[in-house]
Design a protein around this motif. Sequence first.
Motif, PDB file in Angstrom:
ATOM      1  N   MET A   4      30.981  76.635  64.857  1.00  0.00           N
ATOM      2  CA  MET A   4      31.780  77.331  63.840  1.00  0.00           C
ATOM      3  C   MET A   4      32.982  76.485  63.457  1.00  0.00           C
ATOM      4  O   MET A   4      33.634  75.895  64.318  1.00  0.00           O
ATOM      5  N   LYS A   5      33.279  76.465  62.192  1.00  0.00           N
ATOM      6  CA  LYS A   5      34.469  75.770  61.719  1.00  0.00           C
ATOM      7  C   LYS A   5      35.678  76.673  61.923  1.00  0.00           C
ATOM      8  O   LYS A   5      35.705  77.792  61.424  1.00  0.00           O
ATOM      9  N   THR A   6      36.677  76.201  62.669  1.00  0.00           N
ATOM     10  CA  THR A   6      37.865  77.014  62.923  1.00  0.00           C
ATOM     11  C   THR A   6      39.051  76.500  62.121  1.00  0.00           C
ATOM     12  O   THR A   6      39.162  75.306  61.830  1.00  0.00           O
ATOM     13  N   GLU A   7      39.926  77.425  61.785  1.00  0.00           N
ATOM     14  CA  GLU A   7      41.127  77.093  61.030  1.00  0.00           C
ATOM     15  C   GLU A   7      42.187  78.125  61.392  1.00  0.00           C
ATOM     16  O   GLU A   7      41.886  79.267  61.712  1.00  0.00           O
ATOM     17  N   LEU A  40      38.786  82.176  61.417  1.00  0.00           N
ATOM     18  CA  LEU A  40      40.211  82.005  61.167  1.00  0.00           C
ATOM     19  C   LEU A  40      40.974  82.615  62.330  1.00  0.00           C
ATOM     20  O   LEU A  40      40.724  83.764  62.706  1.00  0.00           O
ATOM     21  N   LYS A  72      29.724  86.209  57.742  1.00  0.00           N
ATOM     22  CA  LYS A  72      29.841  84.760  57.539  1.00  0.00           C
ATOM     23  C   LYS A  72      31.140  84.196  58.080  1.00  0.00           C
ATOM     24  O   LYS A  72      31.221  83.001  58.390  1.00  0.00           O
ATOM     25  N   LEU A  73      32.167  85.027  58.154  1.00  0.00           N
ATOM     26  CA  LEU A  73      33.479  84.561  58.582  1.00  0.00           C
ATOM     27  C   LEU A  73      34.129  85.636  59.436  1.00  0.00           C
ATOM     28  O   LEU A  73      33.968  86.830  59.173  1.00  0.00           O
ATOM     29  N   TYR A 129      41.336  80.594  49.380  1.00  0.00           N
ATOM     30  CA  TYR A 129      40.774  79.823  50.489  1.00  0.00           C
ATOM     31  C   TYR A 129      39.331  80.255  50.764  1.00  0.00           C
ATOM     32  O   TYR A 129      38.431  79.411  50.930  1.00  0.00           O
ATOM     33  N   SER A 139      38.531  73.599  69.162  1.00  0.00           N
ATOM     34  CA  SER A 139      37.393  74.138  68.429  1.00  0.00           C
ATOM     35  C   SER A 139      36.112  73.372  68.692  1.00  0.00           C
ATOM     36  O   SER A 139      35.019  73.940  68.661  1.00  0.00           O
ATOM     37  N   ALA A 198      29.762  81.122  60.288  1.00  0.00           N
ATOM     38  CA  ALA A 198      30.061  79.692  60.156  1.00  0.00           C
ATOM     39  C   ALA A 198      31.545  79.372  60.250  1.00  0.00           C
ATOM     40  O   ALA A 198      31.906  78.214  60.490  1.00  0.00           O
ATOM     41  N   HIS A 199      32.416  80.364  60.066  1.00  0.00           N
ATOM     42  CA  HIS A 199      33.858  80.094  59.999  1.00  0.00           C
ATOM     43  C   HIS A 199      34.630  81.124  60.823  1.00  0.00           C
ATOM     44  O   HIS A 199      34.284  82.312  60.838  1.00  0.00           O
ATOM     45  N   LEU A 252      35.556  78.185  50.503  1.00  0.00           N
ATOM     46  CA  LEU A 252      34.542  78.084  51.555  1.00  0.00           C
ATOM     47  C   LEU A 252      33.164  78.543  51.078  1.00  0.00           C
ATOM     48  O   LEU A 252      32.187  78.416  51.816  1.00  0.00           O
TER      49      LEU A 252
END
Length: 569
Positions: A189-192, A166, A140-141, A82, A182, A163-164, A86
């Motif tokens: 920020m991209k959330t997952e 989790l 970065k994450l 994963y 989010s 940027a990310h 990214l």
Amino acid sequence: MTLNEDSLFAPPILPEITYNPDAPNGFDWPIPENANMAELCCDRWSRVQPERVALTHVNEDGQSRDWCYRELHQASCNLAAYLSQLGITSGDRIALLLSQSPEALITHFACYRIGAIALPLFTLFGVDALQFRLADSGAKLLVTDTSQIDKIANLEGQLPALAHVLICRRENGRENDREIDSDNALPSMKTERFEAATREQATLEDWPAIAHKDAPAMMIYTSGTTGAPKGALHAHRFLLGHLPNVEISHNGLGHKHDKGWTPADWAWIGGLMDLAMPCLYYGVPLVAMRFVKFDASKAFAFIAKHQIRNMFLPPTALKLMRFAEAEHGLPKGVSIRSIASGGEALPEAVVSWAKQRLGVDINEIYGQTECNLVISSQRPHNRLPEGAMGTAVHGHQVAILDTNNKPCPPGILGEIAVKTPDPVMMLGYWGQPEKTAEKISDGWLRTGDMGSMDKDGMFTFIARDDDVITSAGYRVGPSEIENCLMQHPRVQLAAVIGLPDPIRTEIITACIVPDQHERLEALEEDLKKLVKNRLSPHLIPKRFVWQETLPLTATGKIMRRHLRGALTS
């Protein structure tokens, strides 16, 4: 490094360390070129005994769940796939704002598979502490859980590199169902969900744990006791560098029925590298559960319930446990085989208590975030002079240096230093070559800790350089006096500092947490007599300050600078 024969184990990784006078630090460390920590602590066990229990996770409700090596291996490969999708790649920093948990280990191992640098962060950090470390590292994450989202939301727009995010599900009731908006909370920020990121079944063969021994693997920020925190960057080899000390301090780790736990957070080198990762390396089941606030009585009950046999316990935790045991006794089922302790000087009274009441010889270990586990006691095999913390561990050259980088004669106060190169030594401070050059120069890493070494190679820790008290012409280390004060049954915690004095330069001041607040005048007189009789009249504190608590760092060290500031303001 071999495991106890009672266990089925993967082939030993590190051959015998040998003396070599021609080597830069006097030893040959035959570390293999590929020394990836995911391979060392997870994959090789997964191949040999895939269903062997690696981790028991105890959540906040007290419910537990076992994780085997196969599960950690598969989940970390899934996460590696994963992260790669990214665009996370070799050298990128991934922050872990997580307490002790399977998600923390999975993220560590995923980072190591793709060559990323794991950046563990303490969950009790406030917004400012997080902002500094995330910005300074350029992470970065971020991997975190729902309890931390509000902190991260307060950093919205301040971390352009991040940027990310989790987000892990918490297992403590209502937060299971909390929805993360989010778009509103973290629009930049991209959330997952972490669970979604590890759901895809990656092919294990596609994510082998291969890395050069000197490749960056982990960055741990110093506590910032002097100046701003600095990111100490470590290579994969530093796990193997820890092992000789671990084997000594635990009298061989990997005996039948061994099981490890520490209350120290895995964001700190003590919790993560003094016990957690070595347990996984040796195939010793690791228990993950961190108290929000350490409670000695609850800790004893937890140790009994989960049959914990091997621990890393900071001295402050041991002091509190000693006091709790005196009040409440030991619960049934406590059967401890080994305890390592470090971070502050260990009082002799605590060592004696553990031997008498727990049947355990505590071994004191010494190191720093920048260069860890280079000194250890070897109880019960070696008898230590009172106050000594042990000798240099085989494979590490440690000395007491004067201000000119010259070795001090036996018994003379100087600075503890470690010869370079050394496998547990950091690669350097992140983005700060000038600070690295100040720390490591002329072939030595200077710790900033003051100490002495006797003719037999026994080291005694005196104090941090800035904690040394100058009083009436004497240079006084606080640890010796603190250890003496701790021998009194009415003293829970003690800290000794120097406060300004127009005549003596500084006066020795004892900050005491007593067991009760009656008859403090009598206790003060008892403590003065104790120091006079056990140490010396010139070391008697001239002032006593009674406290309900003492300021401690997250790793349990006394914050003497804060005490000085509070009492001089």
